[in-house]
Design an enzyme around this catalytic site. Structure first.
Site, PDB file in Angstrom:
ATOM      1  N   PRO A  63       0.845  -1.201   0.000  1.00  0.00           N
ATOM      2  CA  PRO A  63       0.000   0.000   0.000  1.00  0.00           C
ATOM      3  C   PRO A  63       0.875   1.244   0.000  1.00  0.00           C
ATOM      4  O   PRO A  63       1.920   1.278   0.644  1.00  0.00           O
ATOM      5  CB  PRO A  63      -0.771  -0.125   1.324  1.00  0.00           C
ATOM      6  CG  PRO A  63       0.168  -0.864   2.232  1.00  0.00           C
ATOM      7  CD  PRO A  63       0.951  -1.801   1.346  1.00  0.00           C
ATOM      8  N   MET A  64       0.467   2.264  -0.726  1.00  0.00           N
ATOM      9  CA  MET A  64       1.187   3.542  -0.715  1.00  0.00           C
ATOM     10  C   MET A  64       0.150   4.651  -0.748  1.00  0.00           C
ATOM     11  O   MET A  64      -0.469   4.907  -1.790  1.00  0.00           O
ATOM     12  CB  MET A  64       2.136   3.638  -1.914  1.00  0.00           C
ATOM     13  CG  MET A  64       3.267   2.618  -1.887  1.00  0.00           C
ATOM     14  SD  MET A  64       4.365   2.761  -3.314  1.00  0.00           S
ATOM     15  CE  MET A  64       5.116   4.354  -2.993  1.00  0.00           C
ATOM     16  N   GLU A  65      -0.075   5.273   0.384  1.00  0.00           N
ATOM     17  CA  GLU A  65      -1.093   6.302   0.513  1.00  0.00           C
ATOM     18  C   GLU A  65      -0.894   7.409  -0.525  1.00  0.00           C
ATOM     19  O   GLU A  65       0.201   7.940  -0.677  1.00  0.00           O
ATOM     20  CB  GLU A  65      -1.041   6.898   1.930  1.00  0.00           C
ATOM     21  CG  GLU A  65      -2.081   7.964   2.206  1.00  0.00           C
ATOM     22  CD  GLU A  65      -3.501   7.431   2.251  1.00  0.00           C
ATOM     23  OE1 GLU A  65      -4.426   8.243   2.151  1.00  0.00           O
ATOM     24  OE2 GLU A  65      -3.672   6.205   2.377  1.00  0.00           O
ATOM     25  N   GLN A 111      -6.520  -2.803   4.794  1.00  0.00           N
ATOM     26  CA  GLN A 111      -5.646  -2.525   5.933  1.00  0.00           C
ATOM     27  C   GLN A 111      -6.300  -1.494   6.856  1.00  0.00           C
ATOM     28  O   GLN A 111      -6.756  -0.451   6.412  1.00  0.00           O
ATOM     29  CB  GLN A 111      -4.296  -1.998   5.452  1.00  0.00           C
ATOM     30  CG  GLN A 111      -3.282  -1.787   6.580  1.00  0.00           C
ATOM     31  CD  GLN A 111      -1.990  -1.169   6.079  1.00  0.00           C
ATOM     32  OE1 GLN A 111      -1.920   0.029   5.856  1.00  0.00           O
ATOM     33  NE2 GLN A 111      -0.972  -2.003   5.894  1.00  0.00           N
ATOM     34  N   CYS A 118       3.281   2.854   9.328  1.00  0.00           N
ATOM     35  CA  CYS A 118       3.243   4.152   8.653  1.00  0.00           C
ATOM     36  C   CYS A 118       4.118   5.164   9.389  1.00  0.00           C
ATOM     37  O   CYS A 118       3.958   5.373  10.596  1.00  0.00           O
ATOM     38  CB  CYS A 118       1.813   4.672   8.579  1.00  0.00           C
ATOM     39  SG  CYS A 118       1.684   6.291   7.776  1.00  0.00           S
ATOM     40  N   LYS A 146       1.638  -5.326   9.485  1.00  0.00           N
ATOM     41  CA  LYS A 146       2.803  -4.733   8.836  1.00  0.00           C
ATOM     42  C   LYS A 146       3.508  -3.811   9.832  1.00  0.00           C
ATOM     43  O   LYS A 146       2.862  -2.986  10.480  1.00  0.00           O
ATOM     44  CB  LYS A 146       2.399  -3.948   7.588  1.00  0.00           C
ATOM     45  CG  LYS A 146       3.575  -3.448   6.749  1.00  0.00           C
ATOM     46  CD  LYS A 146       3.083  -2.866   5.424  1.00  0.00           C
ATOM     47  CE  LYS A 146       4.250  -2.600   4.468  1.00  0.00           C
ATOM     48  NZ  LYS A 146       5.090  -1.469   4.901  1.00  0.00           N
ATOM     49  N   GLY A 183      11.025  -3.314   1.415  1.00  0.00           N
ATOM     50  CA  GLY A 183      11.885  -2.142   1.443  1.00  0.00           C
ATOM     51  C   GLY A 183      13.023  -2.183   0.444  1.00  0.00           C
ATOM     52  O   GLY A 183      13.817  -3.135   0.440  1.00  0.00           O
ATOM     53  N   GLU A 184      13.088  -1.189  -0.444  1.00  0.00           N
ATOM     54  CA  GLU A 184      14.208  -0.965  -1.378  1.00  0.00           C
ATOM     55  C   GLU A 184      14.430  -2.091  -2.383  1.00  0.00           C
ATOM     56  O   GLU A 184      15.565  -2.316  -2.816  1.00  0.00           O
ATOM     57  CB  GLU A 184      15.506  -0.712  -0.608  1.00  0.00           C
ATOM     58  CG  GLU A 184      15.579   0.638   0.069  1.00  0.00           C
ATOM     59  CD  GLU A 184      15.469   1.817  -0.892  1.00  0.00           C
ATOM     60  OE1 GLU A 184      16.244   1.871  -1.859  1.00  0.00           O
ATOM     61  OE2 GLU A 184      14.598   2.677  -0.662  1.00  0.00           O
ATOM     62  N   GLY A 238       6.856  -2.175  -3.485  1.00  0.00           N
ATOM     63  CA  GLY A 238       6.152  -0.902  -3.456  1.00  0.00           C
ATOM     64  C   GLY A 238       6.600   0.006  -4.575  1.00  0.00           C
ATOM     65  O   GLY A 238       6.206  -0.157  -5.735  1.00  0.00           O
TER      66      GLY A 238
END
Length: 308
Positions: A6-8, A67, A97, A138, A199-200, A222
């Site tokens: 998820p990416m707000e 979520q 978050c 998460k 991550g990354e 992501g």
């Protein structure tokens, strides 16, 4: 297994639809649904996760787990129970978050300093939803430091979380490279549920290194997936055809049709430019396309410049 993060404000139901059409993604997690002090109406859940109206899946058939984010165990449980009525395969809980506005109101990563409260939240949600609906969580490695990483992870698992996604940075790290994949391994070794590394991961080589250093066979993608929509497919099948810029054109059109249908007119051009900005990291052609539309704010002008 590969999960779409998820990416707000970026990776919402419109981009989930487009990216899952490419292939390689096994499951999505929605952007967070903020729970404060009230029982949310169903329309809030279906507005953020419209896939709930089509069996909890994207058009490509990929499951989407909604979520929830909040700090009140009873209110989180009540909202999880209502969400469960919409029959998702699983419900995810956000303890990762890093946004200041969220943390300031006791949501997201700030709770990683309160493992007892985390346990109460997870336990309350687990009791509130039917057993066949999975509950996952998460987290990051910590809030300002990593001193309570394992304590928080164990609290989530002991309270009933069936899976953990661990972002390999603290809140204090933000999104600055690197992600500490080797420290995710400590969580994986400490708990008795599947752990997903996050991550990354921008390339197939990153995915291989992340898998090796974390020991996790499952990854969450992501920003790397937004910049390279073929990334998941390339990770799954190294012999798969590379997604070329020409292959992206139909996807850009699908995304634009979604944007014009669901986004206020004044924000439509911005949403397309936002995705093009990420695509510039992978595709030289996106740089040229972004240059053509960078100063355009009227949807008609942008569409003419991009698709004519």
């Amino acid at each position: 297994m590969l999960l779409l993060a998820p990416m707000e404000g970026l990776l919402d139901h419109m981009l989930r639809d487009v990216l899952t059409r490419v292939g390689g993604i096994d499951r999505c997690v929605s952007e967070f649904i903020r729970v404060t002090d009230m029982l949310l109406p169903r329309r809030v859940f279906t507005r953020i996760v419209p896939e709930l109206l089509q069996g909890g899946r994207t058009q490509a058939g990929v499951p989407v787990w909604p979520q929830l984010l909040g700090s009140d165990p009873a209110c989180m449980a009540d909202n999880a129970a209502r969400l469960a009525e919409l029959a998702p395969q699983g419900i995810d809980l956000n303890f990762g978050c890093p946004a200041k506005c969220v943390n300031r109101h006791r949501g997201g990563a700030v709770l990683l300093d309160e493992p007892e409260l985390i346990a109460e939240i997870v336990s309350a949600v687990r009791r509130a939803v039917p057993a066949h609906i999975a509950v996952s969580a998460k987290m990051r490695l910590g809030y300002m430091d990593q001193s309570r990483t394992l304590e928080c992870a164990q609290a989530m698992v002991d309270a009933g979380a069936a899976e953990l996604v661990v972002h390999g940075r603290t809140k204090a790290d933000g999104y600055k490279p690197p992600a500490y994949w080797d420290r995710i391994a400590r969580v994986r070794e400490a708990v008795a549920v599947p752990v997903v590394a996050n991550g990354e991961v921008w390339t197939v080589a990153d995915a291989a290194r992340c898998t090796q250093e974390s020991g996790c066979k499952d990854l969450m993608l992501g920003r790397g997936m937004v910049a390279h929509p073929g990334l998941a497919l390339a990770i799954v099948d190294v012999d798969a055809m590379t997604l070329q810029w020409a292959d992206l054109q139909p996807l850009l059109r699908v995304f634009w049709s979604q944007v014009t249908a669901h986004v206020a007119t004044r924000h439509q051009a911005g949403r397309m430019k936002q995705w093009l900005h990420y695509l510039r990291k992978r595709y030289p052609e996106a740089e040229e396309a972004y240059g053509r539309v960078r100063t355009l704010n009227q949807p008609e002008a942008l569409a003419q410049a991009l698709f004519a």
